[in-house]
Design a protein around this motif. Structure first.
Motif, PDB file in Angstrom:
ATOM      1  N   VAL A 249      98.132 -18.107  -9.523  1.00 19.68           N
ATOM      2  CA  VAL A 249      96.875 -17.399  -9.277  1.00 19.68           C
ATOM      3  C   VAL A 249      96.253 -17.859  -7.960  1.00 19.68           C
ATOM      4  O   VAL A 249      95.817 -17.040  -7.141  1.00 19.68           O
ATOM      5  N   VAL A 250      96.241 -19.164  -7.722  1.00 17.62           N
ATOM      6  CA  VAL A 250      95.632 -19.691  -6.502  1.00 17.62           C
ATOM      7  C   VAL A 250      96.348 -19.151  -5.265  1.00 17.62           C
ATOM      8  O   VAL A 250      95.712 -18.644  -4.329  1.00 17.62           O
TER       9      VAL A 250
ATOM     10  N   ARG B 202     101.322 -21.078 -13.877  1.00 13.97           N
ATOM     11  CA  ARG B 202     100.527 -19.874 -13.697  1.00 13.97           C
ATOM     12  C   ARG B 202      99.257 -20.118 -12.887  1.00 13.97           C
ATOM     13  O   ARG B 202      98.818 -19.244 -12.143  1.00 13.97           O
ATOM     14  N   THR B 203      98.689 -21.299 -13.040  1.00 11.94           N
ATOM     15  CA  THR B 203      97.468 -21.586 -12.285  1.00 11.94           C
ATOM     16  C   THR B 203      97.750 -21.603 -10.786  1.00 11.94           C
ATOM     17  O   THR B 203      97.032 -20.980  -9.999  1.00 11.94           O
ATOM     18  N   GLN B 204      98.819 -22.304 -10.393  1.00 11.35           N
ATOM     19  CA  GLN B 204      99.203 -22.289  -8.985  1.00 11.35           C
ATOM     20  C   GLN B 204      99.499 -20.876  -8.525  1.00 11.35           C
ATOM     21  O   GLN B 204      99.169 -20.497  -7.396  1.00 11.35           O
TER      22      GLN B 204
END
Lengths: 209, 209
Positions: B198-199, B194-196
Motif C-alpha cells: 500500500v505504501v 500488504r502494508t508495504q
DNA sequence: TGAGGAATCCGACGGAAGTCGGATTCCCGC
DNA sequence: GCGGGAATCCGACTTCCGTCGGATTCCTCA
C-alpha cells in the motif's frame, strides 16, 4: 491607499510555482504586498527577522523542519507574530498542531482565492479565519486519539512497512511489546489491522510518505 | 508583441488558489495569456471546445475524472491538441500515464516558475519538456511492474485497508484466489507484505487516498 | 502516602496472511 | 491448429499478526 499602510506578507511554500503565483495574487491587491518569500522553514525564520512582516502565510508540509515548527520558533521570539496557514490537506492532525502553535487562520488551497484575501484582512484586523470543515475536524478530535511518543514512533515505522520483528530490532524491544503497542494504536485509530492504521494515519496527517 | 500572437493557455487545477496564481504568472508574460481556467476534467473538455487554446496546462489529480482522462478525451476529437502537465507528485505511474496519453511536457510544482514558462514556450514551438527526474522515473519502469486490471482492482481494495476475506466477498471470488493476487502484487512491487504494498503504491501513484 | 491511571513491557493462544503446488481458461503468434 | 505465456482460479501448509491476560514502573492527585 498609500504604500505605508499595506499589509506586509511573508509567503512560505516549498513549491516555487505555487508560491510565486500566490505572491502575485497578493500583490494584485492594493492593500497588501508580498514583501518576501521562501521554500523552507529555516529561511522563513531568517526572513521574518529581516522583514518583520505583518502576517506570515505558511504552508505546513515543508522539507526537513515543518511549518508548525517554524511557527513555534518564530513565536518564541515574537509572541505577537500573526500566521495564516495555507495548505492542501485537511488532515486533522495538521490543523490541530497549527492552531495549537498559534495560527490565526487556516486556509485550504481548494478554497476560492478571495477566501485567502479575506483571511489575510481579517487576521490583520485582529480576527480569525477558520472554515467550517476545519472547525469540524478540530471538534472531531477526541482526547482518546492522542498517541504517546512511543506509539507515534511505532506508527511511523508501521507506515514504512516494517514488520513487528523489524520494529522490535529497530527499537531494541521484544516483538511481543511491539504487538502490544500496535494493538493500542489500532484501538486509538479505531481500525482493525496495521494496513488500515497506515492508511488512516496518512489521511489524518499523523505520518507522511 | 501584438495580442494575436499570444499563446492561449487553458489552466486546469482543482485548487482555485493555486490555479489563479498560476494564471497570474502566465498573464504577467507579454507573449502568453490564460484565456480560461477551471477545476474539473469535465469543465476542461467543455472549455477546450469553446476557446480552442494553443496549450492546455493540466493538473493530474482532479475530482472524479482524472487529468489523464481529460487529455485522452480531448485528443480523441483534437489530435493536435498540446498538453503541459503541471503536478505536485513525481509518482512514476502518473508520469507514464500522462506521457502515454500524449502530454508534451511534465512540469513539477516544485520547480522554479521560469521552468513552467519555458515549458509552455517550448511546447508551443513544437518541442517537449521532460525534466531529468521525470525521464529517470520513466526509465525505471520495468514491464514487470505493470499490473493486470484484476490486480489493480485488488490493490485498490488493499489500499482501503480491506482484509482478504472482504476483498473476496467484494469481488465474488474465493479468499484463496485473493491471496494469490496479493502474492503477485507483492512480487511486482518488490515488497514483502500488504502494508508495504500500500505504501509503495501510494508513493508511485498507482492508487490514491 | 498510597490509590489510581497511563505507559511500557512480556508470553501464549487463535486467526489471518503469505507461500507453494497445481489446475483451468483465454489469447497471441508460429 | 497448437504450443506457450499470461491471467485467473483453488486448497494445504507455514509464518506472522493481533488479542488476551498479566506484570512492572512512573506520575498524578486526592
Amino acid at each position: 491607499m498609500e504604500n505605508g499602510a499595506k499589509i506586509k506578507v511573508l509567503v512560505v511554500d516549498d513549491h516555487p510555482i505555487v508560491r510565486v503565483g500566490i505572491a502575485a495574487i497578493i500583490n494584485a491587491r492594493p492593500d497588501m504586498a508580498a514583501v518576501a518569500q521562501c521554500s523552507t522553514a529555516e529561511e522563513a525564520i531568517e526572513l521574518f527577522e529581516q522583514h518583520q512582516p505583518d502576517i506570515t502565510l505558511m504552508d505546513l508540509r515543508l522539507p526537513k523542519m515543518s511549518g508548525v515548527d517554524a511557527i513555534r520558533a518564530i513565536r518564541l521570539r515574537h509572541p505577537k507574530a500573526c500566521f495564516v496557514v495555507l495548505t492542501t490537506y485537511e488532515g486533522d492532525e495538521d490543523i490541530y498542531q497549527a492552531i495549537e502553535a498559534g495560527a490565526r487562520a487556516y486556509v485550504i488551497k481548494g478554497m476560492p482565492h478571495e477566501a485567502l484575501i479575506d483571511a489575510l484582512r481579517r487576521v490583520h484586523a485582529g480576527g480569525r479565519f477558520l472554515p467550517p470543515a476545519v472547525s469540524r475536524a478540530l471538534a472531531a478530535r477526541t482526547p482518546d486519539s492522542d498517541l504517546s511518543a512511543r506509539e507515534r514512533e511505532v506508527l511511523s515505522l508501521l507506515a514504512r512497512g516494517e514488520t513487528n520483528k523489524e520494529i522490535a530490532q529497530h527499537l531494541g524491544i521484544t516483538e511481543a511489546t511491539v504487538k502490544c503497542h500496535v494493538s493500542v494504536i489500532l484501538m486509538r485509530l479505531q481500525v482493525s489491522d496495521r494496513t488500515q492504521a497506515v492508511v488512516t494515519a496518512l489521511q489524518r496527517g499523523l505520518v507522511h510518505l
